[in-house]
Design a protein around this motif. Structure first.
Motif, PDB file in Angstrom:
ATOM      1  N   GLN A 165      66.999  72.573  66.776  1.00 40.89           N
ATOM      2  CA  GLN A 165      66.118  71.471  66.387  1.00 40.89           C
ATOM      3  C   GLN A 165      66.063  71.319  64.875  1.00 40.89           C
ATOM      4  OE1 GLN A 165      64.333  69.145  68.531  1.00 40.89           O
ATOM      5  NE2 GLN A 165      64.514  68.234  66.485  1.00 40.89           N
ATOM      6  N   ASP A 166      65.939  72.451  64.173  1.00 46.65           N
ATOM      7  CA  ASP A 166      65.933  72.402  62.711  1.00 46.65           C
ATOM      8  C   ASP A 166      67.272  71.891  62.193  1.00 46.65           C
ATOM      9  OD1 ASP A 166      64.995  72.744  60.099  1.00 46.65           O
ATOM     10  OD2 ASP A 166      65.812  74.770  59.975  1.00 46.65           O
ATOM     11  N   GLY A 167      68.356  72.312  62.855  1.00 47.22           N
ATOM     12  CA  GLY A 167      69.681  71.854  62.451  1.00 47.22           C
ATOM     13  C   GLY A 167      69.819  70.347  62.572  1.00 47.22           C
ATOM     14  N   LEU A 168      69.338  69.792  63.684  1.00 51.22           N
ATOM     15  CA  LEU A 168      69.405  68.340  63.881  1.00 51.22           C
ATOM     16  C   LEU A 168      68.555  67.613  62.839  1.00 51.22           C
ATOM     17  CD1 LEU A 168      70.281  65.869  65.501  1.00 51.22           C
ATOM     18  CD2 LEU A 168      68.376  66.303  67.068  1.00 51.22           C
ATOM     19  N   LEU A 189      78.757  72.909  60.013  1.00 45.28           N
ATOM     20  CA  LEU A 189      79.279  74.040  60.769  1.00 45.28           C
ATOM     21  C   LEU A 189      78.228  74.375  61.824  1.00 45.28           C
ATOM     22  CD1 LEU A 189      80.645  76.325  57.897  1.00 45.28           C
ATOM     23  CD2 LEU A 189      81.924  74.704  59.311  1.00 45.28           C
ATOM     24  N   LEU A 190      78.604  74.277  63.090  1.00 38.90           N
ATOM     25  CA  LEU A 190      77.610  74.292  64.162  1.00 38.90           C
ATOM     26  C   LEU A 190      77.927  75.347  65.215  1.00 38.90           C
ATOM     27  CD1 LEU A 190      75.155  72.829  65.474  1.00 38.90           C
ATOM     28  CD2 LEU A 190      76.788  71.221  66.476  1.00 38.90           C
ATOM     29  N   ASP A 191      76.982  76.281  65.395  1.00 41.13           N
ATOM     30  CA  ASP A 191      77.107  77.247  66.483  1.00 41.13           C
ATOM     31  C   ASP A 191      76.769  76.537  67.796  1.00 41.13           C
ATOM     32  OD1 ASP A 191      77.446  79.623  67.833  1.00 41.13           O
ATOM     33  OD2 ASP A 191      75.418  80.339  67.424  1.00 41.13           O
ATOM     34  N   TRP A 192      77.310  77.047  68.908  1.00 38.62           N
ATOM     35  CA  TRP A 192      77.059  76.433  70.208  1.00 38.62           C
ATOM     36  C   TRP A 192      75.770  76.987  70.833  1.00 38.62           C
ATOM     37  CZ3 TRP A 192      81.202  73.754  73.230  1.00 38.62           C
ATOM     38  CH2 TRP A 192      80.765  73.343  74.489  1.00 38.62           C
ATOM     39  N   MET A 193      75.662  78.326  70.845  1.00 37.82           N
ATOM     40  CA  MET A 193      74.510  78.986  71.473  1.00 37.82           C
ATOM     41  C   MET A 193      73.380  79.108  70.458  1.00 37.82           C
ATOM     42  SD  MET A 193      75.631  79.581  74.544  1.00 37.82           S
ATOM     43  CE  MET A 193      74.621  80.888  75.226  1.00 37.82           C
ATOM     44  N   LEU A 194      72.408  78.198  70.550  1.00 36.39           N
ATOM     45  CA  LEU A 194      71.302  78.160  69.593  1.00 36.39           C
ATOM     46  C   LEU A 194      69.963  78.053  70.327  1.00 36.39           C
ATOM     47  CD1 LEU A 194      72.759  75.493  67.125  1.00 36.39           C
ATOM     48  CD2 LEU A 194      72.341  77.883  66.540  1.00 36.39           C
ATOM     49  N   PRO A 195      68.892  78.575  69.739  1.00 39.50           N
ATOM     50  CA  PRO A 195      67.561  78.367  70.328  1.00 39.50           C
ATOM     51  C   PRO A 195      67.090  76.930  70.117  1.00 39.50           C
ATOM     52  CG  PRO A 195      67.422  79.715  68.340  1.00 39.50           C
ATOM     53  CD  PRO A 195      68.872  79.477  68.583  1.00 39.50           C
ATOM     54  N   LYS A 196      66.162  76.520  70.975  1.00 37.30           N
ATOM     55  CA  LYS A 196      65.507  75.196  70.932  1.00 37.30           C
ATOM     56  C   LYS A 196      66.429  74.063  71.379  1.00 37.30           C
ATOM     57  CE  LYS A 196      61.937  76.475  67.629  1.00 37.30           C
ATOM     58  NZ  LYS A 196      61.171  76.094  66.428  1.00 37.30           N
ATOM     59  N   LEU A 197      67.541  73.878  70.706  1.00 33.35           N
ATOM     60  CA  LEU A 197      68.565  72.918  71.151  1.00 33.35           C
ATOM     61  C   LEU A 197      69.915  73.594  71.030  1.00 33.35           C
ATOM     62  CD1 LEU A 197      67.615  69.529  69.387  1.00 33.35           C
ATOM     63  CD2 LEU A 197      67.328  70.082  71.805  1.00 33.35           C
ATOM     64  N   SER A 198      70.764  73.410  72.020  1.00 34.74           N
ATOM     65  CA  SER A 198      72.110  73.982  71.929  1.00 34.74           C
ATOM     66  C   SER A 198      72.923  73.191  70.909  1.00 34.74           C
ATOM     67  CB  SER A 198      72.812  73.933  73.287  1.00 34.74           C
ATOM     68  OG  SER A 198      73.153  72.598  73.624  1.00 34.74           O
ATOM     69  N   GLY A 199      74.015  73.802  70.453  1.00 32.72           N
ATOM     70  CA  GLY A 199      74.899  73.100  69.536  1.00 32.72           C
ATOM     71  C   GLY A 199      75.431  71.818  70.148  1.00 32.72           C
ATOM     72  N   LEU A 200      75.697  71.847  71.436  1.00 29.26           N
ATOM     73  CA  LEU A 200      76.191  70.652  72.127  1.00 29.26           C
ATOM     74  C   LEU A 200      75.150  69.537  72.077  1.00 29.26           C
ATOM     75  CD1 LEU A 200      78.795  69.918  73.709  1.00 29.26           C
ATOM     76  CD2 LEU A 200      77.501  70.367  75.796  1.00 29.26           C
ATOM     77  N   GLU A 201      73.895  69.892  72.302  1.00 30.76           N
ATOM     78  CA  GLU A 201      72.812  68.897  72.255  1.00 30.76           C
ATOM     79  C   GLU A 201      72.637  68.359  70.835  1.00 30.76           C
ATOM     80  OE1 GLU A 201      69.673  70.222  75.693  1.00 30.76           O
ATOM     81  OE2 GLU A 201      69.898  71.575  73.968  1.00 30.76           O
ATOM     82  N   VAL A 202      72.751  69.240  69.846  1.00 30.09           N
ATOM     83  CA  VAL A 202      72.661  68.810  68.454  1.00 30.09           C
ATOM     84  C   VAL A 202      73.765  67.809  68.138  1.00 30.09           C
ATOM     85  CG1 VAL A 202      72.849  69.535  66.034  1.00 30.09           C
ATOM     86  CG2 VAL A 202      71.559  70.937  67.663  1.00 30.09           C
ATOM     87  N   CYS A 203      74.974  68.143  68.563  1.00 31.85           N
ATOM     88  CA  CYS A 203      76.128  67.285  68.293  1.00 31.85           C
ATOM     89  C   CYS A 203      75.949  65.910  68.931  1.00 31.85           C
ATOM     90  CB  CYS A 203      77.394  67.970  68.812  1.00 31.85           C
ATOM     91  SG  CYS A 203      78.931  67.167  68.315  1.00 31.85           S
ATOM     92  N   LEU A 204      75.571  65.897  70.200  1.00 30.83           N
ATOM     93  CA  LEU A 204      75.380  64.632  70.918  1.00 30.83           C
ATOM     94  C   LEU A 204      74.294  63.781  70.254  1.00 30.83           C
ATOM     95  CD1 LEU A 204      75.594  65.958  74.583  1.00 30.83           C
ATOM     96  CD2 LEU A 204      77.108  64.223  73.579  1.00 30.83           C
ATOM     97  N   SER A 205      73.179  64.406  69.900  1.00 29.22           N
ATOM     98  CA  SER A 205      72.070  63.666  69.282  1.00 29.22           C
ATOM     99  C   SER A 205      72.446  63.157  67.895  1.00 29.22           C
ATOM    100  CB  SER A 205      70.831  64.554  69.189  1.00 29.22           C
ATOM    101  OG  SER A 205      70.378  64.916  70.474  1.00 29.22           O
ATOM    102  N   PHE A 206      73.121  64.008  67.108  1.00 32.24           N
ATOM    103  CA  PHE A 206      73.486  63.609  65.746  1.00 32.24           C
ATOM    104  C   PHE A 206      74.483  62.458  65.764  1.00 32.24           C
ATOM    105  CE2 PHE A 206      76.140  64.211  61.868  1.00 32.24           C
ATOM    106  CZ  PHE A 206      75.156  63.904  60.932  1.00 32.24           C
ATOM    107  N   ARG A 207      75.384  62.458  66.721  1.00 33.19           N
ATOM    108  CA  ARG A 207      76.388  61.394  66.782  1.00 33.19           C
ATOM    109  C   ARG A 207      75.779  60.026  67.096  1.00 33.19           C
ATOM    110  NH1 ARG A 207      79.503  62.989  63.489  1.00 33.19           N
ATOM    111  NH2 ARG A 207      81.343  64.233  63.934  1.00 33.19           N
TER     112      ARG A 207
END
Length: 220
Positions: free
Chosen positions: A34-37, A49-67
């Motif tokens: 979430q902080d990353g997004l 640079l994005l890890d996949w396994m993250l707390p709160k939101l996964s890297g995949l979710e971050v990527c999808l939302s950011f795009r």
């Protein structure tokens, strides 16, 4: 250049931050998805640079939302996930690259440099009245937008970037389709016919010439 690192393992985040700062990059670190997004949207980094396994939101979710907010900033996944399906899933989510942990810092550095070089390429590509704006993935003919599919856009842009040079069907299949085995190159003709129809619906033009039995050339 500003790089955002989204990584919950403190040791890896510190290692990356120190190494990249020594290379002259400005570094922002987020320890959860979430902080990353939030940082990605607010700080507007030049690369993530994005890890996949993250707390709160996964890297995949971050990527999808950011795009949904930004389609151009390069995203490199750093992850232990390495199956073909997971790689495809990450790329479909909008990632530009994928590096498996553990990784070589030197390799990562080169990947980063490659993506920055791509960003610095000339954004506008032109051929007579035809104009491509690569950052927006748009093409215009006499200031009227030509609506192309992804593959049509890539094919026409490839020919225009190689204007004055005959591009063989095999070259096009390898460079545009990224197919490196025997394949029916007749599919290119289908796409070219569609491109010509769309261009001609705006203005009768003959920018691309067919070289029979060989391929195509964009007329300078």
């Amino acid at each position: 250049m500003k790089i955002l690192i989204v990584e919950d393992e403190a040791g890896i985040a510190t290692f990356l931050k120190q190494g990249l700062e020594e290379e002259g990059y400005v570094i922002i670190v987020a320890s959860n998805g979430q902080d990353g997004l939030d940082q990605a949207i607010a700080q507007k980094p030049d690369l993530i640079l994005l890890d996949w396994m993250l707390p709160k939101l996964s890297g995949l979710e971050v990527c999808l939302s950011f795009r949904k907010e930004n389609t151009t900033t390069p995203i490199i996944f750093l992850t232990a996930k390495d199956t073909v399906q997971e790689t495809i899933e990450g790329l479909k989510a909008g990632a530009n690259d994928y590096i498996k942990k553990p990784f070589s810092f030197e390799e990562l550095l080169e990947r980063i440099k490659i993506h920055f070089r791509k960003q610095n390429e000339k954004d506008v590509v032109e051929l007579k009245e035809l104009k491509f704006i690569q950052s927006k993935h748009q093409v215009f003919l006499e200031d009227q937008e030509v609506v192309l599919t992804q593959r049509e856009y890539e094919l026409l842009l490839y020919l225009v970037k190689n204007k004055g040079t005959v591009c063989t069907r095999n070259q096009i299949i390898e460079d545009v389709w990224d197919i490196h085995f025997e394949y029916d190159t007749g599919v290119i003709d289908v796409f070219m016919n569609a491109i010509r129809r769309k261009l001609n619906s705006i203005k009768e033009v003959d920018y691309i010439k067919t070289i029979r039995g060989v391929g195509y050339i964009a007329n300078e």
